[in-house]
Design a protein around this motif. Structure first.
Motif, mmCIF file in Angstrom:
data_model
loop_
_atom_site.group_PDB
_atom_site.id
_atom_site.type_symbol
_atom_site.label_atom_id
_atom_site.label_comp_id
_atom_site.label_asym_id
_atom_site.label_seq_id
_atom_site.Cartn_x
_atom_site.Cartn_y
_atom_site.Cartn_z
ATOM 1 N N HIS A 202 0.669 -1.434 0.228
ATOM 2 C CA HIS A 202 -0.060 -0.119 0.071
ATOM 3 C C HIS A 202 0.532 0.722 -0.167
ATOM 4 O O HIS A 202 0.128 2.468 -0.312
ATOM 5 N N ASP A 203 2.216 1.165 0.164
ATOM 6 C CA ASP A 203 3.068 2.721 0.044
ATOM 7 C C ASP A 203 3.613 2.822 -1.803
ATOM 8 O O ASP A 203 3.661 2.650 -2.447
ATOM 9 N N PHE A 204 1.591 3.747 -1.718
ATOM 10 C CA PHE A 204 2.248 4.008 -3.157
ATOM 11 C C PHE A 204 3.499 4.856 -3.761
ATOM 12 O O PHE A 204 3.574 5.054 -4.821
ATOM 13 N N ASP A 205 4.020 5.685 -2.244
ATOM 14 C CA ASP A 205 5.365 6.359 -3.063
ATOM 15 C C ASP A 205 6.319 5.537 -3.352
ATOM 16 O O ASP A 205 7.128 6.740 -4.159
ATOM 17 N N GLU A 206 6.502 4.848 -2.922
ATOM 18 C CA GLU A 206 7.765 3.774 -3.735
ATOM 19 C C GLU A 206 7.599 3.243 -4.803
ATOM 20 O O GLU A 206 8.579 3.015 -5.360
ATOM 21 N N ILE A 207 6.160 3.044 -5.344
ATOM 22 C CA ILE A 207 6.116 2.748 -6.485
ATOM 23 C C ILE A 207 5.821 3.694 -8.294
ATOM 24 O O ILE A 207 5.269 3.709 -8.911
ATOM 25 N N ASN A 208 5.223 5.027 -7.293
ATOM 26 C CA ASN A 208 4.737 6.297 -8.364
ATOM 27 C C ASN A 208 5.220 6.652 -9.742
ATOM 28 O O ASN A 208 4.940 7.648 -9.913
ATOM 29 N N TYR A 209 6.277 6.370 -9.820
ATOM 30 C CA TYR A 209 6.824 7.107 -10.827
ATOM 31 C C TYR A 209 8.641 5.870 -11.161
ATOM 32 O O TYR A 209 8.823 4.659 -10.738
ATOM 33 N N ILE B 34 9.804 10.693 -14.053
ATOM 34 C CA ILE B 34 8.131 10.720 -14.290
ATOM 35 C C ILE B 34 7.455 10.806 -13.109
ATOM 36 O O ILE B 34 7.804 8.982 -12.691
ATOM 37 N N ASN B 35 6.821 11.634 -12.843
ATOM 38 C CA ASN B 35 6.128 10.774 -11.448
ATOM 39 C C ASN B 35 4.111 10.653 -11.501
ATOM 40 O O ASN B 35 4.180 11.178 -12.729
ATOM 41 N N TRP B 36 3.647 9.680 -11.691
ATOM 42 C CA TRP B 36 2.494 9.759 -11.477
ATOM 43 C C TRP B 36 1.468 10.210 -9.997
ATOM 44 O O TRP B 36 1.645 10.289 -8.846
ATOM 45 N N ASN B 37 1.116 11.502 -9.958
ATOM 46 C CA ASN B 37 0.754 11.815 -8.701
ATOM 47 C C ASN B 37 -0.807 11.804 -9.230
ATOM 48 O O ASN B 37 -1.673 12.528 -9.576
ATOM 49 N N ARG B 38 -1.250 11.288 -7.410
ATOM 50 C CA ARG B 38 -2.745 10.839 -7.652
ATOM 51 C C ARG B 38 -2.483 10.523 -6.272
ATOM 52 O O ARG B 38 -1.610 10.320 -4.949
ATOM 53 N N GLU B 39 -3.770 10.782 -5.407
ATOM 54 C CA GLU B 39 -4.646 10.024 -4.379
ATOM 55 C C GLU B 39 -4.787 8.563 -3.994
ATOM 56 O O GLU B 39 -5.016 7.716 -5.350
ATOM 57 N N SER B 40 -3.952 8.070 -2.826
ATOM 58 C CA SER B 40 -4.274 6.012 -3.004
ATOM 59 C C SER B 40 -3.870 6.158 -1.366
ATOM 60 O O SER B 40 -3.490 6.583 -0.890
ATOM 61 N N GLU C 107 2.375 11.276 -21.612
ATOM 62 C CA GLU C 107 2.418 12.383 -22.702
ATOM 63 C C GLU C 107 3.983 12.970 -22.216
ATOM 64 O O GLU C 107 4.408 13.577 -23.419
ATOM 65 N N VAL C 108 3.971 13.323 -21.273
ATOM 66 C CA VAL C 108 5.300 13.524 -20.287
ATOM 67 C C VAL C 108 6.864 12.851 -20.645
ATOM 68 O O VAL C 108 7.813 12.332 -21.295
ATOM 69 N N PHE C 109 5.993 11.369 -20.728
ATOM 70 C CA PHE C 109 6.910 10.212 -21.291
ATOM 71 C C PHE C 109 7.055 10.840 -22.766
ATOM 72 O O PHE C 109 8.685 10.059 -23.285
ATOM 73 N N GLU C 110 6.542 10.452 -23.468
ATOM 74 C CA GLU C 110 6.747 10.136 -24.901
ATOM 75 C C GLU C 110 7.460 11.921 -25.422
ATOM 76 O O GLU C 110 8.608 11.832 -26.423
#
Length: 529
Positions: free
Chosen positions: A141-148, A156-162, A179-182
């Motif tokens: 459940h530790d989203f901050d470890e996997i969201n980039y 490259i970051n995925w910013n959202r609540e989890s 889009e950022v990655f491309e």
């Protein structure tokens, strides 16, 4: 091109606990079952065959068939899933979080290690079948470890609540990340392939579990890799007796604590809680806490009596999630597994668990440190040749490397050891004179000796600094090259994403890894292409 062979122990990037394990120190032998040698897998297979509940095989096969519905899978993977029904089939397992777009490079190294070891064992023991398994950490459940993930120098970051288990997390919103990655990828066929891979994985699948399964299957499916999601009611039902034991008797805490004295000289990785289980729902993964006979779900209003929680376990075993202490047991109860492949941190907490496994009547697997790799281009290897650098040099701490190379470049004698030794001999004579004349004179002699030695040390440092300036151009090229290979002065495999090297190696990265990585050799691989 430099061709040094770097052992894990000499690389300088592993803890004393792991280097002592690799060196098979006597004090650690009670903490594991068998060391990872080719010969030991035969005995491990015989033990697991006797220890494993073969009735579980059909449940696993049916669960995997269901998990793969809607996915295009290779004949090799289909065959391996069906082989799990046979009593002479065993798994070689690694596990990893659901990092965005695989996260750091060692995601690949873990899986390649499992596949290559399975192949090696199949050649050595043809009477058995060996299936490589990637166990997805869908319940973390530790989203901050996997969201980039990092692409070159861009995060490259995925910013959202989890909240809740990350595997059930919706992939909505990842179009913006793509889009950022491309924009960072630029043009070209290989860049287009990476864009399409990201889109197919994350835009066309509704949750992170399915996206990661698609990604791993796309990268490794042709090898027969089997991907397992432990967040499964049918698999959790098989594990329910061990969950019940934990709820009623808190066995894991007691047994893991028994090994503490054997690890007193090391930094213990994981300290067990009284109950090492989480309560699980789509938006909840919280600890279960026992107080005065009542079971509470942390940070919620949910609570159960003993009878109520046992009834819930019977009806909905999927609502119970093992934490880092119990998840290894879950994997080994479910799978006919012989070996767990992990990084140094993972093996460290596995080494706390053998007594717990024994109390549960479950065979403790062979523990294998995954392959580690330093990727380099031919251009970087050529630069090393010109600068007379070895791979061993590149693994040094940067300041030590700079000092070493300054000594090599300098035509002067930068080491004043000979002068210091001569000075000490002179003062030894003065100490003899002091002892024969006036003992109180000894203090003055000592003070003078320290002063003059200090003076020599200062001269030595000044001369070294001057020579560093004289050779600044070469030293700058050395440090720049090391920084390229060790971003942030850390291991490349912990920072960089595979996409960068997929481009640099013209799409041949995994092909080269399969050719070069040998899981049982315990060496840090240098892969140049």
């Amino acid at each position: 091109m430099p061709s040094d062979c770097i052992s894990f122990q000499s690389s300088g990037y592993f803890t004393p606990l792991i280097t002592d394990y690799l060196n098979q120190k006597e004090n650690l032998k009670p903490l594991y079952n068998r060391f990872p040698t080719l010969e030991n897998f035969k005995q491990q297979a015989l033990e697991k065959q006797q220890n494993y509940n073969s009735d579980f095989r059909n449940v696993i096969v049916n669960a995997l068939r269901q998990q793969y519905v809607g996915f295009n899978i290779s004949n090799s993977t289909k065959q391996n899933i069906e082989l799990l029904n046979k009593n002479n089939t065993f798994t070689i397992t690694t596990g990893h979080q659901l990092n965005l777009f695989t996260g750091p490079l060692y995601f690949l190294y873990k899986i390649v290690s499992a596949i290559n070891l399975s192949r090696q064992l199949a050649e050595t023991y043809p009477e058995y079948n060996f299936v490589p398994v990637y166990w997805m950490a869908t319940e973390d459940h530790d989203f901050d470890e996997i969201n980039y993930f990092n692409f070159k120098e861009k995060k490259i970051n995925w910013n959202r609540e989890s909240s809740g288990p990350v595997g059930r997390l919706s992939t909505l919103g990842l179009e913006a990340v793509l889009e950022v990655f491309e924009k960072e990828l630029g043009p070209g066929n290989n860049a287009s392939w990476l864009k399409e891979l990201f889109r197919e994985a994350y835009i066309k699948h509704s949750n992170l579990t399915d996206a990661t399964r698609y990604l791993a299957n796309r990268l490794f499916g042709d090898t027969g890799l089997v991907i397992v999601d432990g967040d499964s009611p049918s698999l959790k039902k098989l594990f329910a007796p061990h969950v019940k034991e934990e709820l009623l008797h808190q066995t894991s805490h007691t047994k893991v604590a028994e090994t503490a004295h054997l690890l007193k000289d090391y930094n213990i990785q994981v300290n067990p809680r009284e109950i090492n289980l989480f309560y699980l729902e789509d938006s909840i993964r919280e600890r279960i806490i026992l107080q005065d006979g009542t079971y509470y779900v942390n940070n919620t209003e949910i609570k159960f009596s003993e009878a109520e929680i046992l009834a819930l376990l019977e009806s909905n075993p999927e609502k119970f999630s093992p934490n880092v202490i119990m998840r290894p047991l879950y994997e080994e109860v479910i799978l006919p597994n012989l070996c767990y492949i992990g990084g140094g941190g993972e093996l460290a907490y596995w080494l706390e668990l053998k007594t717990y496994f024994e109390s549960a009547g479950v065979a403790f697997p062979i523990l294998l440190l995954r392959n580690s790799v330093l990727l380099a281009t031919q251009k970087q290897a050529d630069k090393m040749d010109k600068l007379n650098l070895t791979w061993t040099d590149m693994f040094m701490k940067q300041q030590e490397l700079v000092t070493k190379k300054t000594h090599e470049f300098s035509e002067l004698g930068l080491d004043f050891s000979e002068q210091k030794e001569f000075l000490k001999q002179q003062f030894a004579n003065l100490y003899d004179m002091a002892a024969k004349t006036d003992a109180t004179f000894t203090g003055a002699v000592k003070a003078q000796e320290l002063k003059q030695l200090k003076g020599l040390e200062n001269l030595e440092k000044k001369l070294l600094r001057a020579e560093k300036k004289n050779h600044a151009d070469k030293l700058e090229r050395i440090t720049q090259l090391q920084n390229e290979l060790f971003p942030g002065r850390s291991l490349q495999e912990r920072k960089a994403n595979f996409s960068q090297f997929y481009l640099e190696f013209d799409g041949k990265l995994t092909e080269k890894l399969f050719a070069d990585l040998k899981p049982l050799e315990q060496e840090f691989n240098i892969v140049v292409l």
